[in-house]
Design a protein around this motif. Sequence first.
Motif, PDB file in Angstrom:
ATOM      1  N   ILE A 143      -1.726   7.509   4.635  1.00 22.41           N
ATOM      2  CA  ILE A 143      -1.846   8.702   5.480  1.00 22.41           C
ATOM      3  C   ILE A 143      -3.048   9.541   5.076  1.00 22.41           C
ATOM      4  O   ILE A 143      -3.794  10.037   5.928  1.00 22.41           O
ATOM      5  CB  ILE A 143      -0.544   9.525   5.412  1.00 22.41           C
ATOM      6  CG1 ILE A 143       0.614   8.736   6.023  1.00 22.41           C
ATOM      7  CG2 ILE A 143      -0.704  10.862   6.126  1.00 22.41           C
ATOM      8  CD1 ILE A 143       1.971   9.377   5.830  1.00 22.41           C
ATOM      9  N   GLN A 144      -3.267   9.700   3.785  1.00 24.97           N
ATOM     10  CA  GLN A 144      -4.388  10.514   3.334  1.00 24.97           C
ATOM     11  C   GLN A 144      -5.728   9.909   3.738  1.00 24.97           C
ATOM     12  O   GLN A 144      -6.656  10.626   4.145  1.00 24.97           O
ATOM     13  CB  GLN A 144      -4.324  10.692   1.811  1.00 24.97           C
ATOM     14  CG  GLN A 144      -3.260  11.660   1.332  1.00 24.97           C
ATOM     15  CD  GLN A 144      -3.555  13.091   1.739  1.00 24.97           C
ATOM     16  OE1 GLN A 144      -4.709  13.506   1.813  1.00 24.97           O
ATOM     17  NE2 GLN A 144      -2.508  13.865   2.004  1.00 24.97           N
ATOM     18  N   ILE A 145      -5.842   8.596   3.657  1.00 27.97           N
ATOM     19  CA  ILE A 145      -7.091   7.950   4.088  1.00 27.97           C
ATOM     20  C   ILE A 145      -7.245   8.085   5.596  1.00 27.97           C
ATOM     21  O   ILE A 145      -8.358   8.267   6.119  1.00 27.97           O
ATOM     22  CB  ILE A 145      -7.098   6.478   3.647  1.00 27.97           C
ATOM     23  CG1 ILE A 145      -7.072   6.397   2.112  1.00 27.97           C
ATOM     24  CG2 ILE A 145      -8.326   5.757   4.180  1.00 27.97           C
ATOM     25  CD1 ILE A 145      -6.832   5.003   1.571  1.00 27.97           C
ATOM     26  N   SER A 146      -6.120   8.010   6.314  1.00 28.37           N
ATOM     27  CA  SER A 146      -6.168   8.202   7.763  1.00 28.37           C
ATOM     28  C   SER A 146      -6.631   9.610   8.117  1.00 28.37           C
ATOM     29  O   SER A 146      -7.368   9.816   9.089  1.00 28.37           O
ATOM     30  CB  SER A 146      -4.789   7.945   8.369  1.00 28.37           C
ATOM     31  OG  SER A 146      -4.338   6.641   8.099  1.00 28.37           O
ATOM     32  N   LEU A 147      -6.228  10.584   7.316  1.00 27.90           N
ATOM     33  CA  LEU A 147      -6.676  11.958   7.555  1.00 27.90           C
ATOM     34  C   LEU A 147      -8.179  12.092   7.321  1.00 27.90           C
ATOM     35  O   LEU A 147      -8.860  12.847   8.033  1.00 27.90           O
ATOM     36  CB  LEU A 147      -5.905  12.921   6.644  1.00 27.90           C
ATOM     37  CG  LEU A 147      -4.415  13.104   6.953  1.00 27.90           C
ATOM     38  CD1 LEU A 147      -3.753  13.970   5.880  1.00 27.90           C
ATOM     39  CD2 LEU A 147      -4.218  13.737   8.321  1.00 27.90           C
ATOM     40  N   GLN A 148      -8.689  11.385   6.332  1.00 29.03           N
ATOM     41  CA  GLN A 148     -10.134  11.400   6.105  1.00 29.03           C
ATOM     42  C   GLN A 148     -10.881  10.815   7.307  1.00 29.03           C
ATOM     43  O   GLN A 148     -11.912  11.349   7.741  1.00 29.03           O
ATOM     44  CB  GLN A 148     -10.476  10.602   4.847  1.00 29.03           C
ATOM     45  CG  GLN A 148      -9.976  11.215   3.555  1.00 29.03           C
ATOM     46  CD  GLN A 148     -10.543  12.602   3.307  1.00 29.03           C
ATOM     47  OE1 GLN A 148     -11.739  12.840   3.475  1.00 29.03           O
ATOM     48  NE2 GLN A 148      -9.683  13.533   2.928  1.00 29.03           N
ATOM     49  N   LEU A 149     -10.326   9.727   7.847  1.00 26.76           N
ATOM     50  CA  LEU A 149     -10.924   9.123   9.038  1.00 26.76           C
ATOM     51  C   LEU A 149     -10.854  10.072  10.221  1.00 26.76           C
ATOM     52  O   LEU A 149     -11.826  10.223  10.977  1.00 26.76           O
ATOM     53  CB  LEU A 149     -10.210   7.808   9.360  1.00 26.76           C
ATOM     54  CG  LEU A 149     -10.632   7.095  10.648  1.00 26.76           C
ATOM     55  CD1 LEU A 149     -12.105   6.687  10.576  1.00 26.76           C
ATOM     56  CD2 LEU A 149      -9.741   5.882  10.894  1.00 26.76           C
ATOM     57  N   ILE A 195       0.859  -1.179   0.000  1.00 27.26           N
ATOM     58  CA  ILE A 195       0.000   0.000   0.000  1.00 27.26           C
ATOM     59  C   ILE A 195       0.899   1.234   0.000  1.00 27.26           C
ATOM     60  O   ILE A 195       1.918   1.277   0.696  1.00 27.26           O
ATOM     61  CB  ILE A 195      -0.927   0.020   1.225  1.00 27.26           C
ATOM     62  CG1 ILE A 195      -1.939  -1.119   1.144  1.00 27.26           C
ATOM     63  CG2 ILE A 195      -1.675   1.342   1.340  1.00 27.26           C
ATOM     64  CD1 ILE A 195      -2.825  -1.257   2.360  1.00 27.26           C
ATOM     65  N   SER A 196       0.531   2.225  -0.765  1.00 28.92           N
ATOM     66  CA  SER A 196       1.288   3.474  -0.794  1.00 28.92           C
ATOM     67  C   SER A 196       1.234   4.163   0.573  1.00 28.92           C
ATOM     68  O   SER A 196       0.144   4.373   1.113  1.00 28.92           O
ATOM     69  CB  SER A 196       0.712   4.407  -1.859  1.00 28.92           C
ATOM     70  OG  SER A 196       1.104   5.745  -1.635  1.00 28.92           O
ATOM     71  N   PRO A 197       2.386   4.515   1.163  1.00 26.86           N
ATOM     72  CA  PRO A 197       2.369   5.235   2.446  1.00 26.86           C
ATOM     73  C   PRO A 197       1.598   6.545   2.373  1.00 26.86           C
ATOM     74  O   PRO A 197       0.897   6.912   3.323  1.00 26.86           O
ATOM     75  CB  PRO A 197       3.858   5.466   2.741  1.00 26.86           C
ATOM     76  CG  PRO A 197       4.564   4.379   2.011  1.00 26.86           C
ATOM     77  CD  PRO A 197       3.765   4.166   0.759  1.00 26.86           C
ATOM     78  N   ASP A 198       1.718   7.263   1.252  1.00 24.88           N
ATOM     79  CA  ASP A 198       0.995   8.528   1.126  1.00 24.88           C
ATOM     80  C   ASP A 198      -0.511   8.290   1.106  1.00 24.88           C
ATOM     81  O   ASP A 198      -1.278   9.016   1.749  1.00 24.88           O
ATOM     82  CB  ASP A 198       1.428   9.255  -0.149  1.00 24.88           C
ATOM     83  CG  ASP A 198       0.758  10.609  -0.293  1.00 24.88           C
ATOM     84  OD1 ASP A 198       1.110  11.520   0.475  1.00 24.88           O
ATOM     85  OD2 ASP A 198      -0.131  10.749  -1.153  1.00 24.88           O
ATOM     86  N   ALA A 199      -0.948   7.247   0.382  1.00 18.82           N
ATOM     87  CA  ALA A 199      -2.378   6.922   0.353  1.00 18.82           C
ATOM     88  C   ALA A 199      -2.858   6.514   1.741  1.00 18.82           C
ATOM     89  O   ALA A 199      -3.958   6.890   2.163  1.00 18.82           O
ATOM     90  CB  ALA A 199      -2.634   5.804  -0.653  1.00 18.82           C
TER      91      ALA A 199
END
Length: 771
Positions: free
Chosen positions: A578-584, A572-576
Amino acid sequence: MAEAHQAVAFQFTITPEGIDLQLSYQALNQIYLSGVRSWKKRVSRLRNRVIKGVYPASPSSWLFVVIAILATMYMRSDPSMGLITKIQQHLPLRYTETQEPLYTMLSVLVFSTLLWLSLILALRFCLKLLLSYHQWMFEQHGRVSNTTKVWVTLLRLLSSRKPLLYSYQTSLPILPVPAIKETLSRYLESVRPLLTDPGYKRMTELANQFESNLGNRLQRYLKLKALWATNYVSDWWEEYIYLRSRGPIMVNSNYYGMDFLYVTPTALQAARAGNTITALLLYRRKRALVCWLCSISIKINKIYLKKNKKNTNNKSQCERMFNTTRTPGVETDVLQHWQDSEFVAVYHKGRFFRLWVYTAGRLLSPREIEHQIQRILDDPSPPQPGEEKLGALTAGDRVPWSQMRKQYFSSGINKRSLDSIERAAFFVTLDDEEQGMRGEDPAGNLDRYAKSILHGKCYDRWFDKSFSIVIYKNGKSGLNAEHSWADAPTVAHLWEFTLATDAFQLGYSEDGHCKGEVDRSLPLPQRLVWDIPSEAQVCSSLAVAQALADDVDCHVFPFRDFGKGRIKKLKISPDAFIQISLQLAYYRDRGGFCLTYEASMTRLFREGRTETVRSCSNESCAFVKALEDGEEAEQCRHLFRLASERHQNLYRMAMTGAGIDRHLFCLYVVSKYLGVDSPFLKEVLSEPWRLSTSQTPVQQMELFDLKNYPDFISLGGGFGPVADDGYGVSYIIVGEDMINFHVSSKYSCSQTVSKASVTFMFGCDIGHFVQ
């Protein structure tokens, strides 16, 4: 008087016997050496310009072409098919039969040069076509198509020579203008999870009406600009987003970079300043003379392509890194850039100094710069009237600063002193406070450290400079950068080099001082003189800036539970991730979703800057809702992977010129020039980015030995919130096991708390995905 005496190269006296000259050979030798260094610099710059200008060919290839043509002529064969004879006939010179061989040779040289230039243009065109191919970015890791393999081979052949800093600029492709139908389709898809059904239907109708009426007309103008300009976005983006902003650039635009997290190389303020200034000037020298930034050969292979996308990217932003200042205007600011300056501007306890860092063309040693900085620190003189808080003019609104500048800084001693600041290589603040992660409250002190670099006291930074260096009393350092001239990765590259060179190359003695010898005859740093008849505007600008600074809530969060090492094991892309974690995190914090901005680079194109990745997608929202609704773990993992793949695709599209927001922004600018209103564009451009995010990439990991020196970890940097009721989130992925976050918001909004928002980011639920 002793210093003035040594500055004179010779003396003479008149006696009854005649004139007695007393030459100072040491001084004359220094003058000679200074001239030699100056000419070496000019020759080196000329050499680099030639090498850059003929890339991907080499200057020596011209000689090869000439010899080849001469060889064929010697074999009584004419490869020019009569062109050499025609060139000889049209030479504006008369010659006899005995001189004919000489003029034939001259014609061969002319033909060979024209042929060589034609070959360069052909190679450059082929290289531009190859660099326009971006399909490799969309291929799965480990599955390289035959087309990409052929492309890699051809690119290796054409770029086998070592490039310099700007070698690729003329070969980079032009940023394409996306089809308006595709942009509108992607836009509607991006806002679907944010709108109700009636709201989405209304926006769809607005988009369709725009496309069928005004959109195509605006698109034609934009395509015309793309044919004429090297980049259809960058100049308007720089002017309208940055330079035409009339509000304070402090907090709203400028961003910051921080020192090492756990280590301070020396506790001596003057010594840290000495090494930091030296490292920055070494970077400038390498950038300008030997083009260190891109001096390694290109390594194009499938691993490199997947992991390193900056090999042939645009480097135009590097041109204005040093000796650059943003000057205020009534309607728009202007970026002014000068040739290499031999001094820096220094601020300490309300006084401004001009510090010469070269003597007789020689860069002072770190120990000498430390000695000069210590002289400033030991200077007991008080600030002049109006001098102490003069920097607040650069922190407040732009129009009052422009008017003040025109009224009081257009002539006389004020202009000379202001020129010394604006023409300086960069600005240095010797802060009288101590900062860093220290004491009984390390987390709180880290937050205060971030706020200090972002805005300081609102008057002890010069926010108009391309970048300012802050050296604290306890030896901690930081950087504040103006945004209009370049984006964060360019400044991050500079700051990485500076930190690594300071700690691992220059180093310090056992007692914490810089290394090297000191020439104690160096002239004192020059104190700048001011005549400020009125401090009213200074106080007014300070009040505006202080209110803005007091409203900023900063939180720095080093996350060490896991890093990209464990994330990448899941493919999994680390940037993806983190970005999904930010959405959460945002959903848990605010109970809904918002328009999310992630900065992506478009430096694969000529003069490319940034594009927006709209990270809030249908897929990420579906995952967050499933996780919050307690769906089965397997279903959540499936949705998480779909969201990750979607985010990666959005990021690749933004990098390859298929983004949404820059296209819509330029269409809006065209509509303003035409004097027509578009309800659709007006609504799109007014939508708030309540979650503005950016990753600070680590670009030179080879400079940091985290295995042997694990404490030398960079904190990265951050920026202020974009929306009054939103968050600004910057993050840096350090090594395999750490992610540093910088979160900002405003105290005036009761719904945003920077520190509290982080607790939602990597909760126990999201942690399951890295088990």
